[in-house]
Design a protein around this motif. Sequence first.
Motif, PDB file in Angstrom:
ATOM      1  N   ILE A  45     -58.481 -37.526  21.181  1.00 59.75           N
ATOM      2  CA  ILE A  45     -58.532 -37.864  19.756  1.00 59.75           C
ATOM      3  C   ILE A  45     -57.869 -36.799  18.872  1.00 59.75           C
ATOM      4  N   ILE A  46     -57.471 -35.667  19.477  1.00 56.44           N
ATOM      5  CA  ILE A  46     -56.853 -34.585  18.712  1.00 56.44           C
ATOM      6  C   ILE A  46     -55.351 -34.836  18.631  1.00 56.44           C
ATOM      7  N   GLN A  47     -54.817 -34.796  17.425  1.00 56.35           N
ATOM      8  CA  GLN A  47     -53.425 -35.164  17.203  1.00 56.35           C
ATOM      9  C   GLN A  47     -52.443 -34.052  17.581  1.00 56.35           C
ATOM     10  N   PHE A  48     -51.207 -34.446  17.837  1.00 58.05           N
ATOM     11  CA  PHE A  48     -50.093 -33.536  18.094  1.00 58.05           C
ATOM     12  C   PHE A  48     -49.839 -32.685  16.848  1.00 58.05           C
ATOM     13  N   PRO A  49     -49.454 -31.418  17.016  1.00 58.88           N
ATOM     14  CA  PRO A  49     -49.325 -30.714  18.287  1.00 58.88           C
ATOM     15  C   PRO A  49     -50.608 -29.975  18.658  1.00 58.88           C
ATOM     16  N   VAL A  50     -50.862 -29.893  19.949  1.00 60.42           N
ATOM     17  CA  VAL A  50     -52.036 -29.188  20.459  1.00 60.42           C
ATOM     18  C   VAL A  50     -51.590 -27.873  21.101  1.00 60.42           C
ATOM     19  N   ILE A  51     -52.096 -26.773  20.564  1.00 57.73           N
ATOM     20  CA  ILE A  51     -51.838 -25.448  21.113  1.00 57.73           C
ATOM     21  C   ILE A  51     -53.103 -25.051  21.857  1.00 57.73           C
ATOM     22  N   GLU A  65     -58.550 -12.368  15.985  1.00 52.65           N
ATOM     23  CA  GLU A  65     -57.784 -12.308  14.734  1.00 52.65           C
ATOM     24  C   GLU A  65     -56.434 -13.004  14.878  1.00 52.65           C
ATOM     25  N   LEU A  66     -55.800 -12.859  16.022  1.00 49.83           N
ATOM     26  CA  LEU A  66     -54.519 -13.515  16.265  1.00 49.83           C
ATOM     27  C   LEU A  66     -54.679 -15.035  16.272  1.00 49.83           C
ATOM     28  N   ILE A  67     -55.706 -15.518  16.958  1.00 48.95           N
ATOM     29  CA  ILE A  67     -55.947 -16.970  17.006  1.00 48.95           C
ATOM     30  C   ILE A  67     -56.199 -17.497  15.595  1.00 48.95           C
ATOM     31  N   HIS A  68     -56.984 -16.758  14.810  1.00 47.26           N
ATOM     32  CA  HIS A  68     -57.274 -17.162  13.429  1.00 47.26           C
ATOM     33  C   HIS A  68     -55.995 -17.194  12.605  1.00 47.26           C
ATOM     34  N   PHE A  69     -55.153 -16.187  12.775  1.00 48.53           N
ATOM     35  CA  PHE A  69     -53.891 -16.118  12.030  1.00 48.53           C
ATOM     36  C   PHE A  69     -53.014 -17.337  12.324  1.00 48.53           C
ATOM     37  N   ILE A  70     -52.882 -17.677  13.604  1.00 47.11           N
ATOM     38  CA  ILE A  70     -52.056 -18.824  13.997  1.00 47.11           C
ATOM     39  C   ILE A  70     -52.577 -20.108  13.357  1.00 47.11           C
ATOM     40  N   ALA A  71     -53.882 -20.329  13.476  1.00 44.85           N
ATOM     41  CA  ALA A  71     -54.474 -21.557  12.945  1.00 44.85           C
ATOM     42  C   ALA A  71     -54.398 -21.613  11.423  1.00 44.85           C
ATOM     43  N   GLY A  76     -51.190 -27.542  10.272  1.00 48.58           N
ATOM     44  CA  GLY A  76     -50.751 -28.775  10.926  1.00 48.58           C
ATOM     45  C   GLY A  76     -50.789 -28.697  12.437  1.00 48.58           C
ATOM     46  N   TRP A  77     -50.997 -27.498  12.975  1.00 45.85           N
ATOM     47  CA  TRP A  77     -51.162 -27.316  14.419  1.00 45.85           C
ATOM     48  C   TRP A  77     -52.646 -27.382  14.747  1.00 45.85           C
ATOM     49  N   ASN A  78     -52.984 -27.966  15.872  1.00 43.52           N
ATOM     50  CA  ASN A  78     -54.372 -28.009  16.324  1.00 43.52           C
ATOM     51  C   ASN A  78     -54.566 -27.052  17.488  1.00 43.52           C
ATOM     52  N   VAL A  79     -55.425 -26.061  17.278  1.00 44.18           N
ATOM     53  CA  VAL A  79     -55.696 -25.048  18.300  1.00 44.18           C
ATOM     54  C   VAL A  79     -56.936 -25.479  19.075  1.00 44.18           C
ATOM     55  N   VAL A  80     -56.771 -25.683  20.377  1.00 42.19           N
ATOM     56  CA  VAL A  80     -57.859 -26.181  21.218  1.00 42.19           C
ATOM     57  C   VAL A  80     -58.227 -25.113  22.246  1.00 42.19           C
ATOM     58  N   LEU A  81     -59.491 -24.735  22.251  1.00 44.88           N
ATOM     59  CA  LEU A  81     -59.992 -23.695  23.148  1.00 44.88           C
ATOM     60  C   LEU A  81     -61.003 -24.311  24.106  1.00 44.88           C
ATOM     61  N   VAL A  82     -60.702 -24.243  25.393  1.00 43.84           N
ATOM     62  CA  VAL A  82     -61.553 -24.847  26.427  1.00 43.84           C
ATOM     63  C   VAL A  82     -62.174 -23.735  27.260  1.00 43.84           C
TER      64      VAL A  82
END
Length: 222
Positions: A45-51, A65-71, A76-82
Amino acid sequence: AVAANSKYLADYAAKYNDHSADIGQGCEVDEFIAVPAAMPSDISIIQFPVIGYCGSLTSTRLDIELIHFIAAQKPGWNVVLVGPEDDAFKNSSLHELKNVYFLGSKQPGELPLYVHAFDVCFNPQLLNQMTIGNYPRKVDEYLAAGKPVVATKTTAMEMFGQQVYLCNDKEEYIEKIQLALNEAKIKEKMEARILLAQSHTWEASVNELYKLITKTIHPHDS
């Protein structure tokens, strides 16, 4: 002799022992190569693009902090952490960002399904004594799925050559992720990634170990 699984560690050992070598790291990546028929429901259900990132979410290894900066820079980018979170991740401001998704722990057999659902895989490592010489096996898993990988530049990461986009700072992460998105579906690049991952076998590592042993025992024969 000293056998290491990264160039950084081999170079460190060589300060004390001339018979030191990087013998690589055997990986088992076959299950990541096959393209799954469907994606898990929580990521479909998460839209493109998925990082995306798969693995333990621990603040001793990963740069929050880096992950927060990117997001934050790219809403418009979706950051997915598994993966499972440590307390620092659980209490971080990442949970306040609408384009950051925590999907929790998964069974090992499920991980290839999630990697194939990513458009770009990233490895936002901190640079410290724990990570600087670390061989990131997850990068081989990402590459085996044909996915572009963006990662923090380290001596150990240089072995992946042109098949991984390496970054020196957070601004370069933005630039390289965009480049990876642009090149994600280029057939030749996907094939090169898979071939590189397949070359990092246990057989190759053992062969390098035999070479090191032989060279150490018979130094004048080489």
